[in-house]
Design a protein around this motif. Structure first.
Motif, PDB file in Angstrom:
ATOM      1  N   UNK A   1       0.850  -1.173   0.000  1.00  0.00           N
ATOM      2  CA  UNK A   1       0.000   0.000   0.000  1.00  0.00           C
ATOM      3  C   UNK A   1       0.896   1.237   0.000  1.00  0.00           C
ATOM      4  N   UNK A   2       0.641   2.163  -0.912  1.00  0.00           N
ATOM      5  CA  UNK A   2       1.462   3.374  -0.917  1.00  0.00           C
ATOM      6  C   UNK A   2       0.942   4.348   0.157  1.00  0.00           C
ATOM      7  N   UNK A   3       1.664   5.416   0.386  1.00  0.00           N
ATOM      8  CA  UNK A   3       1.375   6.312   1.499  1.00  0.00           C
ATOM      9  C   UNK A   3      -0.010   6.938   1.411  1.00  0.00           C
ATOM     10  N   UNK A   4      -0.404   7.446   0.254  1.00  0.00           N
ATOM     11  CA  UNK A   4      -1.722   8.083   0.158  1.00  0.00           C
ATOM     12  C   UNK A   4      -2.833   7.067   0.366  1.00  0.00           C
ATOM     13  N   UNK A   5      -2.651   5.836  -0.097  1.00  0.00           N
ATOM     14  CA  UNK A   5      -3.657   4.795   0.150  1.00  0.00           C
ATOM     15  C   UNK A   5      -3.759   4.497   1.643  1.00  0.00           C
ATOM     16  N   UNK A   6      -2.628   4.446   2.336  1.00  0.00           N
ATOM     17  CA  UNK A   6      -2.629   4.221   3.785  1.00  0.00           C
ATOM     18  C   UNK A   6      -3.388   5.336   4.487  1.00  0.00           C
ATOM     19  N   UNK A   7      -3.149   6.578   4.069  1.00  0.00           N
ATOM     20  CA  UNK A   7      -3.839   7.728   4.662  1.00  0.00           C
ATOM     21  C   UNK A   7      -5.338   7.657   4.365  1.00  0.00           C
ATOM     22  N   UNK A   8      -5.691   7.238   3.174  1.00  0.00           N
ATOM     23  CA  UNK A   8      -7.112   7.173   2.789  1.00  0.00           C
ATOM     24  C   UNK A   8      -7.905   6.188   3.644  1.00  0.00           C
ATOM     25  N   UNK A   9      -7.302   5.069   4.002  1.00  0.00           N
ATOM     26  CA  UNK A   9      -8.049   4.032   4.727  1.00  0.00           C
ATOM     27  C   UNK A   9      -7.883   4.102   6.242  1.00  0.00           C
ATOM     28  N   UNK A  10      -6.949   4.916   6.727  1.00  0.00           N
ATOM     29  CA  UNK A  10      -6.717   4.988   8.172  1.00  0.00           C
ATOM     30  C   UNK A  10      -7.902   5.629   8.883  1.00  0.00           C
ATOM     31  N   UNK A  11      -8.369   4.963   9.912  1.00  0.00           N
ATOM     32  CA  UNK A  11      -9.430   5.487  10.781  1.00  0.00           C
ATOM     33  C   UNK A  11      -9.044   5.150  12.213  1.00  0.00           C
ATOM     34  N   UNK A  12      -9.531   5.919  13.149  1.00  0.00           N
ATOM     35  CA  UNK A  12      -9.285   5.612  14.560  1.00  0.00           C
ATOM     36  C   UNK A  12     -10.046   4.349  14.933  1.00  0.00           C
ATOM     37  N   UNK A  13      -9.334   3.426  15.540  1.00  0.00           N
ATOM     38  CA  UNK A  13      -9.911   2.151  15.965  1.00  0.00           C
ATOM     39  C   UNK A  13      -9.928   2.131  17.489  1.00  0.00           C
ATOM     40  N   UNK A  14     -11.089   1.821  18.046  1.00  0.00           N
ATOM     41  CA  UNK A  14     -11.245   1.822  19.498  1.00  0.00           C
ATOM     42  C   UNK A  14     -11.575   0.446  20.068  1.00  0.00           C
ATOM     43  N   UNK A  15     -11.723  -0.543  19.201  1.00  0.00           N
ATOM     44  CA  UNK A  15     -11.990  -1.910  19.627  1.00  0.00           C
ATOM     45  C   UNK A  15     -10.973  -2.815  18.958  1.00  0.00           C
ATOM     46  N   UNK A 148      -2.644   0.423  20.102  1.00  0.00           N
ATOM     47  CA  UNK A 148      -2.364  -0.364  18.898  1.00  0.00           C
ATOM     48  C   UNK A 148      -2.877  -1.790  19.097  1.00  0.00           C
ATOM     49  N   UNK A 149      -3.453  -2.344  18.061  1.00  0.00           N
ATOM     50  CA  UNK A 149      -3.884  -3.739  18.083  1.00  0.00           C
ATOM     51  C   UNK A 149      -4.527  -4.095  16.764  1.00  0.00           C
ATOM     52  N   UNK A 150      -4.929  -5.350  16.655  1.00  0.00           N
ATOM     53  CA  UNK A 150      -5.662  -5.777  15.470  1.00  0.00           C
ATOM     54  C   UNK A 150      -7.109  -5.303  15.604  1.00  0.00           C
ATOM     55  N   UNK A 151      -7.645  -4.632  14.583  1.00  0.00           N
ATOM     56  CA  UNK A 151      -8.991  -4.063  14.685  1.00  0.00           C
ATOM     57  C   UNK A 151     -10.070  -5.122  14.904  1.00  0.00           C
ATOM     58  N   UNK A 152     -10.986  -4.790  15.803  1.00  0.00           N
ATOM     59  CA  UNK A 152     -12.163  -5.624  16.030  1.00  0.00           C
ATOM     60  C   UNK A 152     -13.415  -4.829  15.652  1.00  0.00           C
ATOM     61  N   UNK A 153     -13.234  -3.900  14.755  1.00  0.00           N
ATOM     62  CA  UNK A 153     -14.334  -3.122  14.201  1.00  0.00           C
ATOM     63  C   UNK A 153     -13.918  -2.689  12.802  1.00  0.00           C
ATOM     64  N   UNK A 154     -14.896  -2.474  11.972  1.00  0.00           N
ATOM     65  CA  UNK A 154     -14.629  -2.012  10.611  1.00  0.00           C
ATOM     66  C   UNK A 154     -15.146  -0.587  10.512  1.00  0.00           C
ATOM     67  N   UNK A 155     -14.259   0.315  10.180  1.00  0.00           N
ATOM     68  CA  UNK A 155     -14.641   1.714   9.991  1.00  0.00           C
ATOM     69  C   UNK A 155     -14.369   2.071   8.547  1.00  0.00           C
ATOM     70  N   UNK A 156     -15.419   2.367   7.846  1.00  0.00           N
ATOM     71  CA  UNK A 156     -15.326   2.675   6.425  1.00  0.00           C
ATOM     72  C   UNK A 156     -14.531   3.964   6.223  1.00  0.00           C
ATOM     73  N   UNK A 157     -13.613   3.968   5.250  1.00  0.00           N
ATOM     74  CA  UNK A 157     -12.888   5.212   4.946  1.00  0.00           C
ATOM     75  C   UNK A 157     -13.861   6.303   4.503  1.00  0.00           C
ATOM     76  N   UNK A 158     -13.502   7.539   4.771  1.00  0.00           N
ATOM     77  CA  UNK A 158     -14.312   8.655   4.302  1.00  0.00           C
ATOM     78  C   UNK A 158     -14.251   8.712   2.778  1.00  0.00           C
ATOM     79  N   UNK A 159     -15.385   8.989   2.177  1.00  0.00           N
ATOM     80  CA  UNK A 159     -15.422   9.192   0.735  1.00  0.00           C
ATOM     81  C   UNK A 159     -14.793  10.546   0.432  1.00  0.00           C
ATOM     82  N   UNK A 160     -14.239  10.681  -0.741  1.00  0.00           N
ATOM     83  CA  UNK A 160     -13.568  11.923  -1.129  1.00  0.00           C
ATOM     84  C   UNK A 160     -14.498  13.126  -0.974  1.00  0.00           C
TER      85      UNK A 160
END
Length: 171
Positions: A1-15, A148-160
């Motif tokens: 995954x390139x840097x902009x793709x990583x930024x696009x899909x990154x969301x705060x994970x709380x579970x 930090x951990x393996x996500x136990x929730x799915x958070x959809x990336x923001x649409x452009x």
């Protein structure tokens, strides 16, 4: 995954799942922290990689609100800086935090920033709570903790189209 793709899909994970994070991935997070830029290359920061479950559970109580999500994390990265080394330790620590978060995302891990600097604990400051718990030297200031951990929730990336384009000023 390139840097902009990583930024696009990154969301705060709380579970987080209870899956352990591989040592190789933790070592890459350590490398990311150490490779983060700092003003005038002063490197005023230190990092505490907390993997002991009981300590992480105690860190989850470091603030009156907003830190409980740490309880499920398998790793807590405490980021601190020495204001005697650099007057911009806060900025340097903030850069490091996002480096850790982006590398974690690229490794399939989820993260969430927990603000410590300027926040209150049940008694006193969140910073003092963390410093006392981890026996951190007095000259260090604590900026944040990254859960930090393996996500136990799915958070959809923001649409452009959901981005706030009015925050961008073209001159």
């Amino acid at each position: 995954m390139n840097t902009i793709e990583t930024i696009r899909v990154r969301r705060s994970i709380r579970k987080f799942t209870q899956d352990e994070i591989e040592k190789e991935k933790i070592n890459l997070l350590k490398e990311a922290a150490l490779r983060s830029p700092s003003s005038r290359n002063r490197n005023p920061w230190k990092f505490w990689f907390v993997q002991e479950n009981e300590l992480i559970k105690k860190l989850a109580h470091c603030k009156t609100s907003g830190s409980q999500l740490l309880d499920g994390a398998k790793l807590a990265v405490v980021i601190g800086g020495d204001e005697n080394i650099s007057d911009v330790w806060i900025e340097d620590c903030s850069i490091t935090a996002i480096f850790v978060q982006l590398v974690a995302q690229s490794l399939g891990l989820g993260t969430c920033w927990v603000q410590i600097r300027g926040r209150q604990a049940q008694k006193g400051s969140a910073q003092d709570y963390v410093k006392n718990l981890l026996n951190i030297e007095k000259n260090m200031q604590i900026a944040s903790i990254i859960a930090v951990g393996y996500p136990d929730e799915i958070r959809k990336p923001l649409e452009f189209g959901e981005l706030q384009f009015e925050k961008i000023i073209d001159l």
